[in-house]
Design a protein around this motif. Sequence first.
Motif, PDB file in Angstrom:
ATOM      1  N   ASP A 182     -71.176 -37.429 -35.980  1.00  0.00           N
ATOM      2  CA  ASP A 182     -72.127 -38.114 -35.128  1.00  0.00           C
ATOM      3  C   ASP A 182     -71.605 -38.178 -33.701  1.00  0.00           C
ATOM      4  N   GLU A 183     -72.514 -38.538 -32.833  1.00  0.00           N
ATOM      5  CA  GLU A 183     -72.153 -38.668 -31.435  1.00  0.00           C
ATOM      6  C   GLU A 183     -72.266 -40.125 -31.021  1.00  0.00           C
ATOM      7  N   GLY A 184     -71.604 -40.408 -29.903  1.00  0.00           N
ATOM      8  CA  GLY A 184     -71.663 -41.766 -29.385  1.00  0.00           C
ATOM      9  C   GLY A 184     -70.920 -42.733 -30.274  1.00  0.00           C
ATOM     10  N   PRO A 185     -71.395 -43.958 -30.317  1.00  0.00           N
ATOM     11  CA  PRO A 185     -70.724 -44.958 -31.145  1.00  0.00           C
ATOM     12  C   PRO A 185     -70.693 -44.583 -32.607  1.00  0.00           C
ATOM     13  N   ASN A 186     -71.689 -43.839 -33.064  1.00  0.00           N
ATOM     14  CA  ASN A 186     -71.679 -43.458 -34.476  1.00  0.00           C
ATOM     15  C   ASN A 186     -70.554 -42.476 -34.804  1.00  0.00           C
ATOM     16  N   GLY A 187     -69.991 -41.849 -33.798  1.00  0.00           N
ATOM     17  CA  GLY A 187     -68.916 -40.898 -34.007  1.00  0.00           C
ATOM     18  C   GLY A 187     -67.538 -41.459 -33.695  1.00  0.00           C
ATOM     19  N   GLU A 188     -67.465 -42.651 -33.139  1.00  0.00           N
ATOM     20  CA  GLU A 188     -66.176 -43.274 -32.853  1.00  0.00           C
ATOM     21  C   GLU A 188     -65.654 -43.956 -34.120  1.00  0.00           C
ATOM     22  N   VAL A 189     -64.403 -43.672 -34.436  1.00  0.00           N
ATOM     23  CA  VAL A 189     -63.843 -44.189 -35.699  1.00  0.00           C
ATOM     24  C   VAL A 189     -62.669 -45.138 -35.440  1.00  0.00           C
ATOM     25  N   GLU A 190     -62.448 -46.015 -36.419  1.00  0.00           N
ATOM     26  CA  GLU A 190     -61.308 -46.930 -36.428  1.00  0.00           C
ATOM     27  C   GLU A 190     -60.638 -46.871 -37.795  1.00  0.00           C
ATOM     28  N   PHE A 191     -59.292 -46.884 -37.734  1.00  0.00           N
ATOM     29  CA  PHE A 191     -58.516 -46.758 -38.961  1.00  0.00           C
ATOM     30  C   PHE A 191     -58.004 -48.142 -39.395  1.00  0.00           C
ATOM     31  N   SER A 192     -57.868 -48.288 -40.664  1.00  0.00           N
ATOM     32  CA  SER A 192     -57.310 -49.530 -41.224  1.00  0.00           C
ATOM     33  C   SER A 192     -56.832 -49.248 -42.645  1.00  0.00           C
ATOM     34  N   PHE A 193     -55.988 -50.189 -43.155  1.00  0.00           N
ATOM     35  CA  PHE A 193     -55.595 -50.113 -44.564  1.00  0.00           C
ATOM     36  C   PHE A 193     -56.761 -50.565 -45.421  1.00  0.00           C
ATOM     37  N   GLY A 194     -56.844 -50.015 -46.612  1.00  0.00           N
ATOM     38  CA  GLY A 194     -57.913 -50.396 -47.523  1.00  0.00           C
ATOM     39  C   GLY A 194     -57.869 -51.875 -47.842  1.00  0.00           C
ATOM     40  N   SER A 195     -59.032 -52.359 -48.236  1.00  0.00           N
ATOM     41  CA  SER A 195     -59.137 -53.793 -48.517  1.00  0.00           C
ATOM     42  C   SER A 195     -58.282 -54.218 -49.699  1.00  0.00           C
ATOM     43  N   ARG A 196     -57.897 -53.269 -50.555  1.00  0.00           N
ATOM     44  CA  ARG A 196     -57.077 -53.612 -51.723  1.00  0.00           C
ATOM     45  C   ARG A 196     -55.580 -53.442 -51.463  1.00  0.00           C
ATOM     46  N   THR A 197     -55.219 -53.161 -50.251  1.00  0.00           N
ATOM     47  CA  THR A 197     -53.803 -52.931 -49.944  1.00  0.00           C
ATOM     48  C   THR A 197     -52.999 -54.199 -50.191  1.00  0.00           C
ATOM     49  N   PRO A 198     -51.916 -54.143 -51.021  1.00  0.00           N
ATOM     50  CA  PRO A 198     -51.107 -55.331 -51.301  1.00  0.00           C
ATOM     51  C   PRO A 198     -50.363 -55.830 -50.067  1.00  0.00           C
ATOM     52  N   ASP A 199     -49.979 -57.078 -50.134  1.00  0.00           N
ATOM     53  CA  ASP A 199     -49.251 -57.676 -49.008  1.00  0.00           C
ATOM     54  C   ASP A 199     -47.899 -57.023 -48.800  1.00  0.00           C
ATOM     55  N   VAL A 200     -47.276 -56.541 -49.888  1.00  0.00           N
ATOM     56  CA  VAL A 200     -45.966 -55.933 -49.740  1.00  0.00           C
ATOM     57  C   VAL A 200     -46.045 -54.679 -48.883  1.00  0.00           C
ATOM     58  N   VAL A 201     -47.176 -53.931 -48.991  1.00  0.00           N
ATOM     59  CA  VAL A 201     -47.358 -52.749 -48.147  1.00  0.00           C
ATOM     60  C   VAL A 201     -47.624 -53.164 -46.713  1.00  0.00           C
TER      61      VAL A 201
END
Length: 833
Positions: A270-289
Amino acid sequence: MTKTMGYRDWRWLVLWWHIFFLLWSTIDGQTRYSIPEELKQGSVVGNIAKDLGLSSSDMFDRNLRVASEAGEQYFSVDAGKGELLVNDRIDREALCGQSASCVLPLQIVIENPLHLHRLEIEIKDINDNAPIFLTKEMFLKIAESAAVGTRFSLESAEDLDFGSNSVKSYTLAKNECFTLKLKEVEDGRAVPELVLEKPLDRERKAVHQLRLTAVDGGNPVMSGTSQITITVLDINDNFPVFEKNTYKVSLHENTPKDTSVIKIIANDADEGPNGEVEFSFGSRTPDVVMSVFEIKSLTGEIFLKGDLDYEKATSYKIEISVKDKGVPEMESHCRLQVDVVDVNDNTPEIILTSEPKPVREDAPSGTVVALLNARDGDSGNNSKVTLSLNKGSPFSLKPSYSNNYALVTNGALDRENFARYNIEITATDSGSPPLSSKKNIAVTITDVNDNPPVFTQPFYNVYLKENGVPGSILYSVSASDLDSGENAKISYSILDSKVQDVSVSSYVYMNADNGSIYSMHSFDYEKLKVFQIQVQAKDQGSPCLSSNATVHVFILDQNDNAPAVIYPSSAALGSLSHQRMPRSAKAGHLVTKVTAVDADSGHNAWISYRLAEATDTSLFTVNQYTGEVRTKRAVSEQDESSQRLLIEIKDDGEPLQSATITVSILLEDGLHEPILELRHKTSEPNRKTGRITLYLILSLASVSVLSLVTFLILAVKCIRNSRSSGSCCMRRSDCDDYKKPNRNLQIQLNTDGPIKYVEVLGGDMMSQSQSFRSCMSPMSEYSDFTLIKPSSTTDFKEVISVLDASLPDSTWTFESQQKHFHCKEVDERQRCC
């Protein structure tokens, strides 16, 4: 055909490895039990006594116990039945997590002698955990333009159980637009995906509520649910796409913080805001990670945030999520696997399996002192540990199996030199560089009674004054023992011996605790001069040891005896003696000789004579050393017929002792005139006085004749009985009430400076020795010798007459069968002996 042969080869290979494993297990000799988790406390695992070949008495006598390597004591042993029992709740998931194998290692310790058996308990999983979703409610946003067949990843359920008891399948509540499909990932797990079966119409239904159920394969079946809320959105119909579905990276566990791990790249068509991405850890990522890694939301670069520890986690599997900024948001997921590489960062550890017990100092080489184990938290060569001891100690390490060692003796032990050893054990691993640690083990050496008591001296000399107070302390001996405890407790005693045919215990007694020797009575130098005591020191060990020492006791003379006059009178001190002399005597005439002795010795026995009083001091003089009474001048007609002399005899002791004797001298005109015992001056003589004087003269003459005859008879008998000896013996007649025979006398002439003295030693078989002395001057004109009375309390009945003083400086002995001697008065030159 080729495939068939390959399959057979593979099957034979599997069979060979299976046989090898069975052989290896048999050689290793370890006992293994399998039990399900969550058994009740007290449940029986197995009969450990039977499997180890031990009887019930062996279990009690050898103190069988369980030592857990895991730290928690999950098992115990029933000492009566020999059964291994569950001691605490066992949760397989808490112990082993999702590991395929869950084995608890145990060590069975058997003492007396020490043995170690390894035991493994395999914990089998039971279906005690239901599948759960970390998110009880999942929210999805789906554009209404989503094509039919589009799949949406859902959160998978987690089940703490393992194998068939874990999550097996998912079901989705019946609805009109979505179905459920399972997608297998690389580790064999199934991830649920929501599949769009019909186009979405936001205007008709903007929100869809679905229920997702996860079911495990246990018996009974257990399940868990999660609510799915789907919001239908317009536009933004492209998802971000990762370059890879799975990323892998390796990091050493000592990698410093803030190190860049990897950069994740994702693109959105996509173009514009629909093509801008943000990275994050998955919602199930443990606290130790989350505590170890962090991700930059704009760049997708992942950094090391915390410390890596291979011993805690060998790898991390991280879910990465990327979303665009469109409306609605489009989200994609990938997986990052971070493998941790071990480095040698753990110091080896030494663990005592059995605490060291005290060792007897006579223990033989090879005696087991303690059991210990070496561990290292690293892996591979980094976990291989070797143990070593400090040099110089009489101990060594004996390896057994699986890093287990026995600390044993390998040399002679001596508690008196080293009562306690601090053994330093060094553990070194095989890493590069190697790491090491040290542990000190204290080993106490117990005492054995191998050292006898030792006196401070082999013999002791004790000097004791006579006439001491009975019960006073003579001396204290001391002994020491290098042993300890009862083996070093010393008691003292006196060994039985004889002193003058009497047991030494009648003279002294000894304090058994402190070695002090006390007198039983007062000692008399004149009776006992020296004796010895054999003392013994004995410890309380088993068997007891002892040693002896000799105590020489020397009695010191004190001036406790006054001079005793033995001639010219044997009566009490201060008695009157009658002597006669002619009026024709010239100057220097020997009137008489006073002889006295002192029972003491040395200076205490030196005797001197002094004329204390006299009727006429100008007429007589007394020799200071010989006691000879001589005239100082010729006798004149004017001198009185009766002269009285008071002679004082003193010794040389401290304090001074003295005695006196009164000598009455009658002056007569002719040599043949009779001597009166006592002459009284009267103013007028008469007939009655003359008659009395005649009677006295006749009586005295008769007694003298009778005494002379008796003396001659005894002398003849004595000469017949002792012709071979140079001495003369006198035997008493049967009428003298003789009761104590066998007396031996020894006369010895000694010199001490200007004084010569004679010692007469006498004693029978049943009495103490007796001593007699006579002092004389070397310048004496006549050198008369007088035999004196004994220094013991037994006195002569009558005085011994004057002896010829021309005696050589030698010792001569005579024996007598009577206790008392008697010599009658003879002329000055006549001998009596």
